[in-house]
Design a protein around this motif. Structure first.
Motif, PDB file in Angstrom:
ATOM      1  N   ILE A  87       0.855  -1.188   0.000  1.00  0.00           N
ATOM      2  CA  ILE A  87       0.000   0.000   0.000  1.00  0.00           C
ATOM      3  C   ILE A  87       0.893   1.241   0.000  1.00  0.00           C
ATOM      4  CG2 ILE A  87      -1.826   1.252   1.197  1.00  0.00           C
ATOM      5  CD1 ILE A  87      -2.561  -1.425   2.555  1.00  0.00           C
ATOM      6  N   THR A  90      -8.990   1.573   4.311  1.00  0.00           N
ATOM      7  CA  THR A  90      -8.229   0.587   3.547  1.00  0.00           C
ATOM      8  C   THR A  90      -7.498  -0.380   4.475  1.00  0.00           C
ATOM      9  OG1 THR A  90      -7.915   2.130   1.706  1.00  0.00           O
ATOM     10  CG2 THR A  90      -6.387   0.280   1.852  1.00  0.00           C
ATOM     11  N   LEU A 110      -2.393  -2.102  -3.727  1.00  0.00           N
ATOM     12  CA  LEU A 110      -3.688  -1.460  -3.548  1.00  0.00           C
ATOM     13  C   LEU A 110      -3.473   0.008  -3.228  1.00  0.00           C
ATOM     14  CD1 LEU A 110      -5.534  -4.068  -1.280  1.00  0.00           C
ATOM     15  CD2 LEU A 110      -5.964  -3.649  -3.706  1.00  0.00           C
ATOM     16  N   ILE A 118      -5.059   3.775  -1.697  1.00  0.00           N
ATOM     17  CA  ILE A 118      -5.842   4.056  -0.489  1.00  0.00           C
ATOM     18  C   ILE A 118      -7.145   4.780  -0.795  1.00  0.00           C
ATOM     19  CG2 ILE A 118      -3.711   4.208   0.863  1.00  0.00           C
ATOM     20  CD1 ILE A 118      -4.310   7.299   1.031  1.00  0.00           C
ATOM     21  N   ASP A 119      -7.466   4.967  -2.073  1.00  0.00           N
ATOM     22  CA  ASP A 119      -8.625   5.804  -2.398  1.00  0.00           C
ATOM     23  C   ASP A 119      -9.766   5.018  -3.035  1.00  0.00           C
ATOM     24  OD1 ASP A 119      -7.332   5.288  -4.751  1.00  0.00           O
ATOM     25  OD2 ASP A 119      -7.177   7.384  -5.401  1.00  0.00           O
ATOM     26  N   MET A 144     -14.205  -0.561  -1.425  1.00  0.00           N
ATOM     27  CA  MET A 144     -13.508  -1.848  -1.409  1.00  0.00           C
ATOM     28  C   MET A 144     -13.774  -2.609  -0.114  1.00  0.00           C
ATOM     29  SD  MET A 144      -9.427  -2.543  -1.900  1.00  0.00           S
ATOM     30  CE  MET A 144      -8.995  -1.628  -0.402  1.00  0.00           C
ATOM     31  N   ILE A 185     -14.047  -1.867  -6.539  1.00  0.00           N
ATOM     32  CA  ILE A 185     -12.649  -1.447  -6.666  1.00  0.00           C
ATOM     33  C   ILE A 185     -12.461  -0.505  -7.852  1.00  0.00           C
ATOM     34  CG2 ILE A 185     -10.334  -2.339  -7.241  1.00  0.00           C
ATOM     35  CD1 ILE A 185     -10.750  -4.577  -5.334  1.00  0.00           C
ATOM     36  N   ASP A 199     -12.520   4.829  -7.742  1.00  0.00           N
ATOM     37  CA  ASP A 199     -11.577   5.535  -6.882  1.00  0.00           C
ATOM     38  C   ASP A 199     -12.014   7.000  -6.787  1.00  0.00           C
ATOM     39  OD1 ASP A 199     -10.995   6.229  -9.474  1.00  0.00           O
ATOM     40  OD2 ASP A 199      -8.864   5.832  -9.352  1.00  0.00           O
TER      41      ASP A 199
END
Length: 222
Positions: free
Chosen positions: A6, A38, A102, A104-105, A109, A180, A183
């Motif tokens: 991340i 996240t 991945l 963080i936005d 998710m 996912i 974003d």
């Protein structure tokens, strides 16, 4: 051994493309809450061995420690691609055979979404990619090995990543995951997110900020 990576940049300057909709303080608050969301989702993933944040952002280092996650500390932050590739090299050096990046936005998710991507991991050189909502970006990417090919996050990244995999004759799988795919980068993304009825801390935060009214104002001006 498989990792989740991340990347986290300095959130003091986060989400510049939302400047027409939010103040910098609000954007930083939003980014921080998405980071926490996240990590909360990732912490419950069952089919992964380790999680590492790639960052030099002090508050993120403390948050990772609270979750018992590893930190791959950067000396400088150049771009997300550079950060992810640096982290990929580090975890491969530690023995990782695959790594899932991945961002963080991704406010929708879930833990199950993440586990679903990891389930697609197969032996041999391979990549699993989840496209962004517009079909051009790469919102999640799992590579085996972690340094299978260079990252190209940014405009048309999905096309570039697929081309890299095919050049190497690596197995390449694209999977559509609606949660996912969304974003938060642009005001239109915020509007799309608010169409979902799912209750979440991010939704509550945006409503507290009065973002719906601001979006209506923008639509009226347009």
């Amino acid at each position: 051994m498989r990792y989740i990576l991340i990347p986290v940049k300095d959130l003091s300057y986060a989400k510049q493309r939302l400047a027409a909709l939010m103040t910098q303080e609000e954007r930083t608050h939003l980014a921080w809450e998405m980071l926490a969301l996240t990590l909360n989702a990732v912490a419950r993933v069952r089919n992964i061995d380790r999680v590492a944040l790639v960052t030099n952002y002090g508050p993120a280092l403390e948050l990772a420690e609270g979750y018992g996650m590893e930190v791959i500390r950067e000396t400088e932050q150049i771009s997300e691609s550079v950060s992810v590739d640096f982290g990929s090299r580090e975890v491969e050096r530690k023995g990782a055979v695959a790594a899932l990046r991945l961002p963080i936005d991704l406010p929708l998710m879930t833990t199950a979404d993440i586990e679903g991507i990891i389930e697609r991991d197969v032996a041999g050189p391979s990549a699993v990619l989840v496209p962004s909502r517009d079909g051009r970006g790469t919102n999640a990417i799992l590579r085996r090995p972690p340094t299978l090919f260079q990252s190209h996050f940014g405009p048309r990244s999905l096309e570039k990543h697929v081309r890299e995999a095919r050049t190497l004759n690596a197995r390449c799988e694209l999977i559509e995951i609606e949660r996912i795919a969304l974003d938060i980068d642009e005001p239109d993304d915020v509007a799309e997110f608010l169409k979902w009825e799912r209750k979440s801390p991010i939704r509550d935060l945006l409503l507290e900020m009065g973002i719906e009214e601001r979006l209506r104002g923008r639509a009226h001006e347009g």
